[in-house]
Motif scaffolding. Structure first.
Motif, PDB file in Angstrom:
ATOM      1  N   ALA A 293      23.812 -35.122  23.060  1.00 56.56           N
ATOM      2  CA  ALA A 293      24.045 -36.496  23.505  1.00 56.56           C
ATOM      3  C   ALA A 293      22.743 -37.298  23.529  1.00 56.56           C
ATOM      4  O   ALA A 293      22.727 -38.476  23.145  1.00 56.56           O
ATOM      5  N   CYS A 294      21.657 -36.668  23.945  1.00 58.67           N
ATOM      6  CA  CYS A 294      20.356 -37.356  23.929  1.00 58.67           C
ATOM      7  C   CYS A 294      19.951 -37.736  22.510  1.00 58.67           C
ATOM      8  O   CYS A 294      19.510 -38.855  22.258  1.00 58.67           O
ATOM      9  N   LEU A 295      20.111 -36.786  21.605  1.00 59.03           N
ATOM     10  CA  LEU A 295      19.715 -37.029  20.221  1.00 59.03           C
ATOM     11  C   LEU A 295      20.633 -38.023  19.510  1.00 59.03           C
ATOM     12  O   LEU A 295      20.210 -38.695  18.564  1.00 59.03           O
ATOM     13  N   LEU A 296      21.864 -38.123  19.957  1.00 60.75           N
ATOM     14  CA  LEU A 296      22.808 -39.050  19.337  1.00 60.75           C
ATOM     15  C   LEU A 296      22.681 -40.460  19.907  1.00 60.75           C
ATOM     16  O   LEU A 296      22.624 -41.443  19.161  1.00 60.75           O
ATOM     17  N   PHE A 297      22.615 -40.565  21.222  1.00 56.18           N
ATOM     18  CA  PHE A 297      22.710 -41.882  21.850  1.00 56.18           C
ATOM     19  C   PHE A 297      21.377 -42.591  22.035  1.00 56.18           C
ATOM     20  O   PHE A 297      21.362 -43.805  22.198  1.00 56.18           O
ATOM     21  N   THR A 298      20.267 -41.884  21.996  1.00 54.33           N
ATOM     22  CA  THR A 298      18.975 -42.573  22.112  1.00 54.33           C
ATOM     23  C   THR A 298      18.722 -43.494  20.918  1.00 54.33           C
ATOM     24  O   THR A 298      18.380 -44.661  21.112  1.00 54.33           O
ATOM     25  N   PRO A 299      18.902 -43.020  19.678  1.00 46.53           N
ATOM     26  CA  PRO A 299      18.732 -43.964  18.556  1.00 46.53           C
ATOM     27  C   PRO A 299      19.764 -45.093  18.560  1.00 46.53           C
ATOM     28  O   PRO A 299      19.429 -46.238  18.210  1.00 46.53           O
ATOM     29  N   LEU A 300      20.986 -44.792  18.978  1.00 44.11           N
ATOM     30  CA  LEU A 300      21.993 -45.861  19.046  1.00 44.11           C
ATOM     31  C   LEU A 300      21.623 -46.896  20.099  1.00 44.11           C
ATOM     32  O   LEU A 300      21.828 -48.101  19.907  1.00 44.11           O
ATOM     33  N   PHE A 301      21.093 -46.449  21.226  1.00 48.90           N
ATOM     34  CA  PHE A 301      20.677 -47.367  22.283  1.00 48.90           C
ATOM     35  C   PHE A 301      19.514 -48.240  21.813  1.00 48.90           C
ATOM     36  O   PHE A 301      19.491 -49.453  22.045  1.00 48.90           O
ATOM     37  N   ILE A 302      18.536 -47.629  21.130  1.00 51.78           N
ATOM     38  CA  ILE A 302      17.400 -48.397  20.600  1.00 51.78           C
ATOM     39  C   ILE A 302      17.872 -49.389  19.543  1.00 51.78           C
ATOM     40  O   ILE A 302      17.429 -50.547  19.510  1.00 51.78           O
ATOM     41  N   LEU A 303      18.794 -48.973  18.692  1.00 52.24           N
ATOM     42  CA  LEU A 303      19.362 -49.879  17.685  1.00 52.24           C
ATOM     43  C   LEU A 303      20.118 -51.026  18.348  1.00 52.24           C
ATOM     44  O   LEU A 303      20.041 -52.170  17.889  1.00 52.24           O
ATOM     45  N   PHE A 304      20.813 -50.751  19.417  1.00 49.98           N
ATOM     46  CA  PHE A 304      21.533 -51.791  20.152  1.00 49.98           C
ATOM     47  C   PHE A 304      20.548 -52.816  20.725  1.00 49.98           C
ATOM     48  O   PHE A 304      20.802 -54.028  20.672  1.00 49.98           O
ATOM     49  N   ILE A 305      19.432 -52.347  21.265  1.00 50.14           N
ATOM     50  CA  ILE A 305      18.418 -53.259  21.812  1.00 50.14           C
ATOM     51  C   ILE A 305      17.799 -54.103  20.694  1.00 50.14           C
ATOM     52  O   ILE A 305      17.608 -55.318  20.849  1.00 50.14           O
TER      53      ILE A 305
END
Length: 183
Positions: free
Chosen positions: A118-130
């Motif tokens: 979950a960390c490896l999946l959602f950290t890049p998605l969160f950064i992309l969202f920002i």
């Protein structure tokens, strides 16, 4: 002269075996026809705290005895069921909830795998969202992907918790599995 600490006869007995030529003749070795049984194996405790005085401590059994202590694969550090905890890896505000589970869950590899994934999946998605927050359409699209992944992965983690089967995403899952196995 024989000064071995394991000799069976007194030193004077070995001196008498010296012949006139000065050569040593060893005393006869008694031969036993009975076969001795090997010693019984050591008894291991099934309690990991048996060696630590019954308390929770960093001391434990020696390394060769640690292999014989049974491990409960469904036991967790946090007082929650395994299936609920695996859902929290994806559903509790990822990646923040996943990092919290990595810090507090130290016993269960299944939970740690899903937390790493979950960390490896959602950290890049969160950064992309920002990064894409300047565009409403793109940020909502990333948010939709984020929510779809979170719901599906939480569902699969909950469903597979009874068999401890891991749903590995193509690159991220292999990396998370390697990290959990190396811990």
């Amino acid at each position: 002269m024989d000064f071995a600490p394991y000799q069976s006869d007194e030193p004077s007995a070995s001196r008498t075996n010296l012949g006139g030529s000065g050569t040593y003749t060893p005393p006869p070795v008694p031969r036993s026809t009975s076969t001795a049984s090997p010693p019984p194996p050591p008894v291991y405790s099934s309690s990991p705290n048996a060696y630590a005085g019954g308390s929770s401590s960093t001391y434990g059994p020696p390394a060769e005895e640690q292999q014989n202590v049974p491990v409960n694969q469904y036991e967790t550090s946090i007082p929650l069921r395994l299936d609920y905890e695996s859902v929290l890896a994806y559903g509790a505000l990822p990646p923040v909830g996943s990092v919290a589970l990595l810090v507090f869950e130290t016993k269960n590899d299944y939970i740690r795998f899903h937390s790493w994934q979950a960390c490896l999946l959602f950290t890049p998605l969160f950064i992309l969202f920002i990064i894409l927050s300047f565009s409403t359409i793109l940020s909502y699209l990333v948010l939709a992907v984020y929510i779809v992944f979170a719901v599906y992965m939480a569902y699969r983690a909950y469903r597979d918790s009874s068999s401890l089967e891991r749903l590995e995403l193509p690159v991220i899952g292999r990396l998370a599995s390697d990290w959990v196995d190396s811990e």
